[in-house]
Enzyme design. Structure first.
Site, PDB file in Angstrom:
ATOM      1  N   LEU A  45      74.731  52.728 109.810  1.00 48.32           N
ATOM      2  CA  LEU A  45      74.786  51.765 110.931  1.00 48.32           C
ATOM      3  C   LEU A  45      75.718  50.593 110.628  1.00 48.32           C
ATOM      4  O   LEU A  45      75.603  49.517 111.236  1.00 48.32           O
ATOM      5  CB  LEU A  45      73.379  51.278 111.293  1.00 48.32           C
ATOM      6  N   PHE A  95      81.601  62.734 109.406  1.00 48.40           N
ATOM      7  CA  PHE A  95      82.338  61.658 110.076  1.00 48.40           C
ATOM      8  C   PHE A  95      82.282  60.358 109.275  1.00 48.40           C
ATOM      9  O   PHE A  95      83.128  59.484 109.429  1.00 48.40           O
ATOM     10  CB  PHE A  95      81.733  61.356 111.458  1.00 48.40           C
ATOM     11  N   LYS A  99      86.992  53.037 109.160  1.00 50.40           N
ATOM     12  CA  LYS A  99      88.152  53.620 109.853  1.00 50.40           C
ATOM     13  C   LYS A  99      89.108  52.600 110.467  1.00 50.40           C
ATOM     14  O   LYS A  99      89.964  52.948 111.288  1.00 50.40           O
ATOM     15  CB  LYS A  99      87.658  54.548 110.942  1.00 50.40           C
ATOM     16  N   SER A 139      92.559  63.214 110.426  1.00 51.68           N
ATOM     17  CA  SER A 139      93.308  62.427 111.404  1.00 51.68           C
ATOM     18  C   SER A 139      94.787  62.769 111.371  1.00 51.68           C
ATOM     19  O   SER A 139      95.334  63.109 110.322  1.00 51.68           O
ATOM     20  CB  SER A 139      93.143  60.929 111.070  1.00 51.68           C
ATOM     21  N   TYR A 164      93.334  53.413 104.680  1.00 49.63           N
ATOM     22  CA  TYR A 164      92.470  54.268 105.515  1.00 49.63           C
ATOM     23  C   TYR A 164      93.085  55.660 105.607  1.00 49.63           C
ATOM     24  O   TYR A 164      92.437  56.663 105.324  1.00 49.63           O
ATOM     25  CB  TYR A 164      92.290  53.683 106.919  1.00 49.63           C
ATOM     26  N   LYS A 168      91.938  59.645 104.135  1.00 50.65           N
ATOM     27  CA  LYS A 168      91.873  60.906 104.881  1.00 50.65           C
ATOM     28  C   LYS A 168      92.700  61.986 104.182  1.00 50.65           C
ATOM     29  O   LYS A 168      92.272  63.117 103.990  1.00 50.65           O
ATOM     30  CB  LYS A 168      92.373  60.710 106.316  1.00 50.65           C
ATOM     31  N   ASP A 332     103.621  50.944 113.380  1.00 53.31           N
ATOM     32  CA  ASP A 332     103.530  51.860 114.523  1.00 53.31           C
ATOM     33  C   ASP A 332     104.740  52.787 114.564  1.00 53.31           C
ATOM     34  O   ASP A 332     105.848  52.379 114.231  1.00 53.31           O
ATOM     35  CB  ASP A 332     103.487  51.073 115.840  1.00 53.31           C
TER      36      ASP A 332
HETATM   37  C1  WQD Z   1      98.079  53.450 120.521  1.00 52.86           C
HETATM   38  C2  WQD Z   1      99.345  52.899 121.145  1.00 52.86           C
HETATM   39  C3  WQD Z   1     100.225  50.984 119.984  1.00 52.86           C
HETATM   40  C4  WQD Z   1      96.783  48.393 120.925  1.00 52.86           C
HETATM   41  C5  WQD Z   1      95.115  54.675 115.513  1.00 52.86           C
HETATM   42  C6  WQD Z   1      95.036  54.867 114.047  1.00 52.86           C
HETATM   43  C7  WQD Z   1      94.845  56.320 113.742  1.00 52.86           C
HETATM   44  C8  WQD Z   1      93.678  56.887 114.545  1.00 52.86           C
HETATM   45  C9  WQD Z   1      93.825  56.609 116.018  1.00 52.86           C
HETATM   46  C10 WQD Z   1      91.706  57.039 113.207  1.00 52.86           C
HETATM   47  C11 WQD Z   1     100.396  52.497 120.113  1.00 52.86           C
HETATM   48  C12 WQD Z   1      99.753  50.608 121.378  1.00 52.86           C
HETATM   49  C13 WQD Z   1      97.666  49.449 120.787  1.00 52.86           C
HETATM   50  C14 WQD Z   1      97.136  47.294 121.753  1.00 52.86           C
HETATM   51  C15 WQD Z   1      99.220  48.365 122.261  1.00 52.86           C
HETATM   52  N1  WQD Z   1      92.462  56.348 114.105  1.00 52.86           N
HETATM   53  N2  WQD Z   1      98.858  49.440 121.449  1.00 52.86           N
HETATM   54  N3  WQD Z   1      98.346  47.320 122.387  1.00 52.86           N
HETATM   55  O1  WQD Z   1      97.810  53.396 116.330  1.00 52.86           O
HETATM   56  O2  WQD Z   1      98.115  55.568 117.625  1.00 52.86           O
HETATM   57  O3  WQD Z   1      96.232  55.337 116.009  1.00 52.86           O
HETATM   58  O4  WQD Z   1      93.972  55.192 116.153  1.00 52.86           O
HETATM   59  O5  WQD Z   1      91.971  58.098 112.689  1.00 52.86           O
HETATM   60  O6  WQD Z   1      94.565  56.430 112.372  1.00 52.86           O
HETATM   61  O7  WQD Z   1      96.275  54.472 113.484  1.00 52.86           O
HETATM   62  O8  WQD Z   1      96.174  54.083 118.148  1.00 52.86           O
HETATM   63  O9  WQD Z   1      95.185  52.856 120.035  1.00 52.86           O
HETATM   64  O10 WQD Z   1      95.926  51.547 118.005  1.00 52.86           O
HETATM   65  O11 WQD Z   1      97.644  52.522 119.523  1.00 52.86           O
HETATM   66  O12 WQD Z   1     100.309  48.380 122.851  1.00 52.86           O
HETATM   67  O13 WQD Z   1      96.370  46.285 121.919  1.00 52.86           O
HETATM   68  O14 WQD Z   1      99.018  51.712 121.850  1.00 52.86           O
HETATM   69  O15 WQD Z   1     101.452  50.345 119.659  1.00 52.86           O
HETATM   70  O16 WQD Z   1     101.679  52.783 120.667  1.00 52.86           O
HETATM   71  P1  WQD Z   1      97.211  54.554 117.015  1.00 52.86           P
HETATM   72  P2  WQD Z   1      96.154  52.680 118.922  1.00 52.86           P
END
Ligand code: WQD
Length: 375
Positions: A45, A95, A99, A139, A164, A168, A332
């Site tokens: 939790l 799981f 993360k 992931s 992180y 994985k 990113d």
């Molecule tokens: C998605 C897109 C951002 C937030 C992450 C982890 C990955 C996995 C999935 C666990 C990108 C953009 C984001 C915001 C934005 N997690 N963005 N404004 O980075 O693809 O993956 O989550 O396994 O390990 O890295 O997901 O949702 O953070 O971003 O513009 O406030 O949205 O630049 O293009 P991401 P995300």
């Protein structure tokens, strides 16, 4: 056979779901219960709520009686020993783990300790009780900056840009090496792309602590009025509208991928031979229970941009959501989406829901639970 057989009906199969009170874990428990499995949720939790387990049971109806809950950590060897001694666990869906990408950079020791050492303890105790069937929550982050898109399971893994992601990637190696050293192991590595959405009942969903790091939970909180506007991290990427493109997958589709993986591990579907570098499959046990390592991307095979997500969520909530363009976020990548042919051909699994449905379900959860499980 020093591994439990999975060549049996769900009704006769007990699955330990570590982290089962979490976002993907709770949705997976719903699908397992619907299939007739007995489920034991183990969760500390630290990033979830016991309320989620209560709601899983509510969604399951009579099947909820097959869902037990144990509060604790995968690092707790004695507790794990009791769980395996007191329950006839046949398989593990794992799981449990920290993360948050950004947090992992600030707290690497906590991440390696909880995620890696915790998994080692879990596997050691499981093995001592003759359980070597493991579905691991991996992931797409293990691909790092992918060499090509759509990404197949053969795409080379690159060093993740944060602890992180490193955990994985390391745990994929650990689990693969367990099989290399003992052919009784039956391992599936599921590489998730971007899980979003919520169960259509609106009873369970994503409930991040604090300000969401990920896009859709942030957009959802703008939609419900908790946050003012979406910050779009960069609009100068080499993509159609300049914003980042990702493969968003409905969490219910993702959950069903875990059920498909269990069936595959029991030798029930996916007669196609494992293909490509991504799978190492040994000879099945005499009863059909698989042995080896199966690696599968779980995505939709379609990419959506940040602006497309905001537009879809605006349709779902019935108003134009405000956003501002901000600088790119460090680490990113521009484009990331999956090739999912292997999961289709071998697991018999295909994602069903589109982006609009994902946003509709996410909006229902968020509007019914503006403060997540706390509300
Ligand atoms: C998605 C897109 C951002 C937030 C992450 C982890 C990955 C996995 C999935 C666990 C990108 C953009 C984001 C915001 C934005 N997690 N963005 N404004 O980075 O693809 O993956 O989550 O396994 O390990 O890295 O997901 O949702 O953070 O971003 O513009 O406030 O949205 O630049 O293009 P991401 P995300």
């Amino acid at each position: 056979m020093t591994n439990k057989s999975l060549a049996k009906r769900p009704e006769d199969t007990c699955v330990l779901v570590t982290g089962g009170a979490g976002f993907i874990g709770s949705h997976t428990c719903v699908e397992l219960l619907a299939e007739g499995y007995r489920v034991i949720v183990l969760d500390d939790l630290s990033n979830s709520s016991k309320e989620a387990v209560r709601r899983v049971r509510r969604i399951a109806g009579a099947g909820g009686e097959r869902c037990a809950f144990v509060e604790g950590s995968i690092l707790d060897r004695d507790l794990l020993g009791r769980v395996f001694a007191e329950n006839d666990v046949d398989a593990i869906i794992h799981f449990a783990g920290f993360k948050a990408v950004g947090e992992s950079v600030e707290k690497p020791l906590e991440y390696y300790w909880n995620n890696v050492a915790g998994t080692l303890v879990l596997c050691d105790v499981a093995r001592a009780h003759g359980v070597k069937n493991v579905v691991f929550s991996s992931s797409a982050t293990v691909y790092g900056e992918p060499e090509f898109v759509p990404i197949t399971e053969d795409c080379p893994k690159h060093a993740p840009t944060n602890p992180y992601g490193q955990t994985k990637s390391m745990l994929e190696q650990v689990l693969s090496d367990l099989y290399a050293g003992d052919g009784e192991w039956n391992v599936v590595l599921l590489r998730y792309f971007n899980p979003i959405g919520a169960h259509p009942s609106g009873l369970i969903g994503e409930d991040p602590k604090g300000i969401p790091n990920n896009l859709v939970p942030y957009v959802a909180q703008v939609a419900v009025g908790k946050l003012a506007a979406v910050g779009v991290f960069g609009d100068d990427y080499p993509t159609p509208d300049g914003t980042g493109v990702r493969d968003y997958i409905h969490v219910v589709d993702l959950a069903r991928g875990h059920v498909a993986a269990l069936r595959w591990m029991g030798g029930k579907v996916g007669t196609g031979e494992p293909r490509g570098l991504g799978s190492v499959a040994g000879e099945p046990a005499p009863d059909g229970t698989r042995r080896g390592v199966g690696i599968f991307n779980l995505g939709t095979g379609r990419g959506s941009s940040v602006l497309e997500v905001i537009a879809a969520f605006s349709r779902a909530c019935g108003r134009e959501l405000p956003y501002v363009i901000k600088p790119r976020r460090a680490g990113d990548i521009a484009v990331n989406y999956a090739a999912c042919d292997k999961a289709r051909d071998e697991l018999g699994w295909v994602a069903e829901y589109d982006l609009d449905r994902m946003c509709e379900d996410s909006w229902r959860w968020q509007s019914m639970n503006p403060d997540g499980y706390a509300s």
